[in-house]
Every structure is written in structure tokens, then in C-alpha cells.
Scaffold this motif. Structure first.
Motif, PDB file in Angstrom:
ATOM      1  N   ARG A  19       0.824  -1.212   0.000  1.00 47.71           N
ATOM      2  CA  ARG A  19       0.000   0.000   0.000  1.00 47.71           C
ATOM      3  C   ARG A  19       0.854   1.256   0.000  1.00 47.71           C
ATOM      4  O   ARG A  19       0.436   2.305  -0.503  1.00 47.71           O
ATOM      5  CB  ARG A  19      -0.929  -0.007   1.215  1.00 47.71           C
ATOM      6  N   ASN A  22       2.399   3.054  -3.665  1.00 46.31           N
ATOM      7  CA  ASN A  22       1.650   3.899  -4.591  1.00 46.31           C
ATOM      8  C   ASN A  22       1.300   3.166  -5.890  1.00 46.31           C
ATOM      9  O   ASN A  22       1.511   3.656  -6.991  1.00 46.31           O
ATOM     10  CB  ASN A  22       2.433   5.182  -4.913  1.00 46.31           C
ATOM     11  N   ILE A  23       0.787   1.946  -5.730  1.00 45.47           N
ATOM     12  CA  ILE A  23       0.308   1.154  -6.866  1.00 45.47           C
ATOM     13  C   ILE A  23      -1.191   0.940  -6.702  1.00 45.47           C
ATOM     14  O   ILE A  23      -1.763   1.219  -5.648  1.00 45.47           O
ATOM     15  CB  ILE A  23       1.033  -0.205  -6.961  1.00 45.47           C
ATOM     16  N   SER A  24      -1.833   0.433  -7.741  1.00 44.09           N
ATOM     17  CA  SER A  24      -3.281   0.273  -7.697  1.00 44.09           C
ATOM     18  C   SER A  24      -3.691  -0.742  -6.633  1.00 44.09           C
ATOM     19  O   SER A  24      -2.957  -1.690  -6.332  1.00 44.09           O
ATOM     20  CB  SER A  24      -3.808  -0.177  -9.065  1.00 44.09           C
ATOM     21  N   GLY A  25      -4.875  -0.536  -6.093  1.00 44.50           N
ATOM     22  CA  GLY A  25      -5.395  -1.468  -5.103  1.00 44.50           C
ATOM     23  C   GLY A  25      -5.556  -2.868  -5.658  1.00 44.50           C
ATOM     24  O   GLY A  25      -5.370  -3.863  -4.937  1.00 44.50           O
ATOM     25  N   ASN A  26      -5.878  -2.962  -6.965  1.00 46.04           N
ATOM     26  CA  ASN A  26      -6.024  -4.281  -7.583  1.00 46.04           C
ATOM     27  C   ASN A  26      -4.703  -5.035  -7.636  1.00 46.04           C
ATOM     28  O   ASN A  26      -4.665  -6.250  -7.448  1.00 46.04           O
ATOM     29  CB  ASN A  26      -6.595  -4.143  -9.002  1.00 46.04           C
ATOM     30  N   LEU A  27      -3.618  -4.314  -7.891  1.00 47.52           N
ATOM     31  CA  LEU A  27      -2.309  -4.962  -7.932  1.00 47.52           C
ATOM     32  C   LEU A  27      -1.880  -5.391  -6.531  1.00 47.52           C
ATOM     33  O   LEU A  27      -1.306  -6.482  -6.353  1.00 47.52           O
ATOM     34  CB  LEU A  27      -1.272  -4.030  -8.554  1.00 47.52           C
ATOM     35  N   VAL A  83      -9.502  -9.860  -9.807  1.00 40.61           N
ATOM     36  CA  VAL A  83      -8.660  -8.856 -10.467  1.00 40.61           C
ATOM     37  C   VAL A  83      -7.840  -9.449 -11.612  1.00 40.61           C
ATOM     38  O   VAL A  83      -6.962  -8.786 -12.161  1.00 40.61           O
ATOM     39  CB  VAL A  83      -7.713  -8.172  -9.448  1.00 40.61           C
ATOM     40  N   GLY A 104      -9.084  -2.725 -15.873  1.00 39.07           N
ATOM     41  CA  GLY A 104      -8.525  -2.654 -14.535  1.00 39.07           C
ATOM     42  C   GLY A 104      -7.978  -3.965 -14.007  1.00 39.07           C
ATOM     43  O   GLY A 104      -7.649  -4.063 -12.825  1.00 39.07           O
ATOM     44  N   GLN A 133      -0.442  -5.964 -17.187  1.00 40.24           N
ATOM     45  CA  GLN A 133      -1.686  -5.197 -17.188  1.00 40.24           C
ATOM     46  C   GLN A 133      -2.531  -5.619 -18.382  1.00 40.24           C
ATOM     47  O   GLN A 133      -2.032  -5.778 -19.490  1.00 40.24           O
ATOM     48  CB  GLN A 133      -1.382  -3.698 -17.284  1.00 40.24           C
TER      49      GLN A 133
END
Length: 314
Positions: A19, A22-27, A83, A104, A133
Motif C-alpha cells: 500500500r 503507490n500502486i493500484s489497489g487491484n495490484l 482482479v 482494470g 496489465q
């Protein structure tokens, strides 16, 4: 607990650390799902059937019961993660589509239990994962958004990168992953070499390169497992692993999608390099799931020197 080069002040768990990247919540969720799956894989390694499953994978290799079980564990976890849109495994014949809507979401290529034939003699094995991705898995490894491996050895460790350095987490007694090394870096050159394949099948260029390594005092350290050998080089910050073209096997043994791309991503993030002898592994355009290629991976100067021998400039 320790880090590299100094000590961390507080224990940091995997989810908390991700967390902060600074990466996506899905990753974040995807990497944590792989970490959760690894807990079941290590249980299977410690307690599971060491026999033959009676099936073959897409390469015609006899599957062990542990291969099949590890693949099932990983695939189910990814399939139900919410995801992931596409999954490719070394144990499956084709890409498994989870959903036709990739918005996403991520596609994952993995080797569920690399080195599984070593389990019956109690040597370390591992899981290798590459993350892309969207829905396209057949693209150069340079386009990965993350890569990781889990080493099942005397300790269980998870090593990952999302393009912001390389980090190691170790499983504690509660089966939680906590940060043990951060921003791992490779030295420019090393004194360890791990040569795969039968040496009598090496061509003259590879034989000359091996003699060069021996003459400069490099020590042979080869377990027969890709994950533990790469882990040794990465954690010591020095050395070279190679599985070259062989007489009768011009593309070597290791698979680009499932093994080489994720490890090349991690080693480059740590300041190392990986090549097939001509171009970086991460720049190779994959032509199919079963593509193999030679590999020289480790310290940047050692990898560069391998290229010089192969190209006849040394």
C-alpha cells in the motif's frame, strides 16, 4: 529482522508495504492473493504426495502430483481474486480466460512449482509469477507491471518488484510475510556461477566462457533449481546463472514466459542483467506459451562478458 544494508525499525507486513508503494489497489490485492496461495503450496510440499500424477504437461513432461496440486491451488486463487482476466501456467496447455472484460485487471503467467523433482530429495523449490496489465500475455517482459517468486526452503521467502526496487519478505511462525530486505542490489560482477545443462553439450563459445569464469576464481554453485539458484545470486548480490543453447537443444531448457521474464525483471530491478546472448531477455517478443531460450542472468558485467564470448569479441 534485517534489511539491506541496514536494519528496519519496525516489522512491516506485505499488504502494508504494498500500500505504501503507490500502486493500484487491484495490484496490491493480486500480489497478496499469490502470497496467500503460497501458504497452501508450502503445506502441499511438506505433506503432499510425491508420486506421479499420471499426466503430462504441454511440453510432454511427466507431471508429479505436487505439480498438479500446486497448479490447482494457484489457479483457483487467481481465478477467484476478482482482479485477473487471463491465466497461463506451465502446467496448462492454453491460456485460461477468467473474464472477457480486462478493464482494470491483470494477466498472470506462472510456474506453480519450479524444480518439483527436487522435493523428494528435500531440496528447495519455488513458485515464479509474472504480472501484466490487461489481457495480453504474449508481450515482451519489459511490459510487466510486477514479478515475484516464492522460495520454499529452510525458510519461506517471497521476493517481488513492481518496478520500484526489489524486496524480500519472510514467512513467520504465524504464516505472515514480513519485510526482511529492501532495495536489494547486485554488485557489478561476482564470483559465483551456476551452469545448467550438460557441459559436454556446450558449444565452444560457452566452454570458453566457463573456463574464463573458472580462471578468475568463480565458485560453482548449482542446485538444479532455478528459484534457489537465482535467490542465492540475488541475496548475495553477486554471481551468474546460465542455461545456454545445447547440442540438440538450441533454445536451452527454460521457458521465456513462465521462468525467464519474471526473473529477468527482478534481476534488472536489482541492477543486474539478463540476456539470451544477443538481446536482453525482457526485449524478446514471445511467439507462444512454450517458447524457450538460452539465458545468462546475474551481475551486469558477467552477463556482458558472456555476450562477448558468444559474439566472438572476446
Amino acid at each position: 529482522m534485517f534489511s539491506q544494508p541496514g536494519k528496519t525499525k519496525f516489522q512491516v507486513d506485505l499488504r502494508q508495504h504494498l500500500r505504501d508503494q503507490n500502486i493500484s489497489g487491484n495490484l496490491v490485492h493480486l500480489i497478496c492473493e499469490v502470497a496467500e496461495a503460497s501458504k497452501y503450496v508450502i503445506n502441499a510440499v511438506r505433506t503432499g504426495d510425491l508420486g506421479v500424477a499420471g499426466t503430462s504437461n504441454l511440453y510432454g513432461e511427466e507431471q508429479l502430483a505436487l505439480d498438479v496440486l500446486s497448479d490447482r491451488i494457484m489457479r483457483k486463487r487467481l481465478q477467484h481474486s476478482g482482479v485477473v482476466c487471463n491465466i497461463a501456467s506451465e502446467e496448462m496447455e492454453e491460456i485460461f480466460q477468467v473474464t472477457s472484460n480486462p478493464q482494470g485487471m491483470f494477466s498472470v503467467a506462472y510456474d506453480p512449482l519450479d524444480g518439483s523433482s527436487l522435493v523428494d530429495v528435500n531440496l528447495a523449490v519455488g513458485t515464479i509469477v509474472g504480472i501484466y496489465q490487461g489481457q495480453d500475455l504474449l508481450q515482451p517482459g519489459r511490459k510487466m507491471v510486477g514479478a515475484m517468486y516464492i522460495l520454499y526452503g529452510p525458510r519461506v521467502s517471497l521476493v517481488y518488484s513492481v518496478g520500484k526496487g526489489v524486496y524480500e519478505f519472510t514467512m513467520n511462525q504465524l504464516m505472515e510475510y514480513t519485510l526482511t530486505r529492501e532495495q536489494i542490489q547486485m554488485k557489478p560482477c561476482g564470483d559465483i556461477y551456476s551452469p545448467g545443462g550438460l557441459r559436454k553439450k556446450y558449444n565452444e563459445s560457452n566452454e570458453r566462457f566457463i573456463r574464463y569464469l573458472e580462471e578468475k576464481g568463480s565458485k560453482l554453485r548449482y542446485s538444479g533449481g532455478f528459484v534457489p539458484d537465482i535467490n542465492q545470486i540475488l541475496m548475495k548480490g553477486k554471481g551468474l546463472f546460465m542455461y545456454p543453447a545445447l547440442d540438440g537443444s538450441p533454445n536451452g531448457k527454460l521457458r521465456l514466459l513462465f521462468e525467464l521474464n519474471p526473473m529477468a525483471f527482478l534481476l534488472e530491478q536489482a541492477g543486474g542483467a539478463a540476456t539470451n546472448g544477443e538481446i536482453p531477455i525482457l526485449d524478446i517478443e514471445p511467439e507462444g506459451l512454450d517458447q524457450r531460450c538460452p539465458v545468462y542472468i546475474g551481475c551486469r558485467e558477467d552477463v556482458s562478458k558472456a555476450g562477448e564470448f558468444l559474439n566472438g569479441t572476446c
